[in-house]
Design an enzyme around this catalytic site. Structure first.
Site, short mmCIF file in Angstrom:
data_model
loop_
_atom_site.label_atom_id
_atom_site.label_comp_id
_atom_site.label_asym_id
_atom_site.label_seq_id
_atom_site.Cartn_x
_atom_site.Cartn_y
_atom_site.Cartn_z
CG HIS A 7 12.16 22.82 1.06
ND1 HIS A 7 11.91 23.72 0.06
CD2 HIS A 7 13.48 22.48 0.92
CE1 HIS A 7 13.02 23.93 -0.66
NE2 HIS A 7 13.97 23.18 -0.16
CG ASP A 27 17.37 20.55 0.02
OD1 ASP A 27 18.06 20.82 -0.95
OD2 ASP A 27 16.34 21.19 0.31
CG ASP A 37 18.90 18.66 -4.91
OD1 ASP A 37 19.17 18.67 -3.69
OD2 ASP A 37 18.32 19.60 -5.48
CD GLU A 65 18.53 24.09 -5.11
OE1 GLU A 65 17.65 23.53 -5.78
OE2 GLU A 65 18.40 24.31 -3.89
CD GLU A 66 17.15 24.97 -0.85
OE1 GLU A 66 16.06 25.32 -1.37
OE2 GLU A 66 17.38 23.82 -0.43
ZN ZN Z 1 15.92 22.67 -0.94
#
Ligand code: ZN
Length: 289
Positions: A258, A98, A172, A130-131
């Site tokens: 995550h 990620d 991703d 992105e996060e």
């Molecule tokens: Zn992520």
């Protein structure tokens, strides 16, 4: 591509927006593409975020900026800042899937694919931001993709025009074992079929190392319905502007998603090998056609 390859190693560190390692990644990516002779540019901008002002930098490399049409391969290079996983605080999150490994794969593909022609070329985008910084929302996420889609929608330069994108392939959460991929968008179902065909060809020839099928064709998932997206990711602002999207992300997400264990130990060399081979095969055929 082995998980400890020279192209992957620089990404296997926390890459939070504004950190030194985040800057190092920018330099590493730029040097890679400049050495290959690609056109390289950045899209740098400042935004007020939920945790204050941040400077973001999207990285864009184009093999032939004068080509009539382009295929975009993209991934995000930022990593998530410290966050809570239940009652546990996750610090120094690496995000190997990620999206450290997807970024390294892009670099590998850039070095091994043909440049294409004046009709069709390849472009790679490394999205920043992105996060989310806090909780995922439309306003706290996808900072880089939102900015770039907006800038490009007003650009007349051929290598930036949205209507010159054949499709955008977004990678991703890749590298963990046993992923399953489904087609999300009807307009790019033929590209997904090419991925599945490349997989079955390679499998028949004994070129793959994973035991089970990765690209599933018997079933598809509606990626967008009534203006809502099944998975919100960097493709959203482009899809909303009618750019065809191929989203290569596992369903379900990898179990390390995550979690603090999304580090080098999360990467399965066999899965990485097979994905690299399949994606390379399909893009190579597109550019050679
Ligand atoms: Zn992520």
């Amino acid at each position: 591509m082995p998980p400890n390859g020279a192209l992957l190693k620089p990404f296997l560190v926390p890459r939070t927006v504004g950190s030194d390692s985040h800057q190092n990644i920018q330099d590493f990516v730029r040097q890679h593409f400049q050495a290959l002779g690609w056109h390289f540019e950045t899209d740098r901008f400042q935004r007020d975020t939920v945790i204050g002002k941040k400077v973001f930098t999207n990285l864009i490399a184009t093999a032939n900026p004068f080509a009539k049409q382009r295929i975009i391969l993209c991934a995000h290079y930022d990593s998530k800042i410290d966050f809570m996983d239940g009652s546990q605080k996750v610090t120094n999150f690496v995000g190997a899937t990620d999206s450290a490994w997807p970024c390294a794969l892009l670099l590998e593909l850039a070095a091994s694919l043909p440049r294409g022609s004046d009709d069709l070329t390849i472009q790679m985008v490394f999205f920043d931001g992105e996060e989310s910084f806090l909780d995922w929302s439309r306003s706290d996420s996808l900072y880089g993709a939102n900015h770039l889609a907006h800038v490009w929608s007003g650009s007349a330069q051929s290598h930036q025009r949205l209507d010159k994108i054949k499709y955008m392939m977004l990678l991703d959460l890749l590298g963990a074992p046993s992923p399953k991929f489904y087609s999300f968008f009807q307009d790019t179902a033929p590209v997904f079929q090419k991925l599945a065909l490349a997989e079955s060809d390679a499998r028949r020839k004994g070129l793959l190392r994973t035991p089970r099928r990765l690209f599933i064709t018997e079933q598809s998932i509606m990626g967008r319905q009534h203006g809502h997206y099944y998975v919100e990711d960097d493709h959203v602002p482009f899809s909303m502007r009618n750019v065809p999207i191929v989203h290569i992300i596992p369903t379900p997400f990898p179990s390390v998603w995550h979690k603090k264990h999304d580090d080098v130990t999360a990467l399965d060399p066999d899965t990485c090998h097979d994905l690299a081979l399949i994606i390379h095969t399909v893009i190579h055929r597109e550019l050679a056609a």
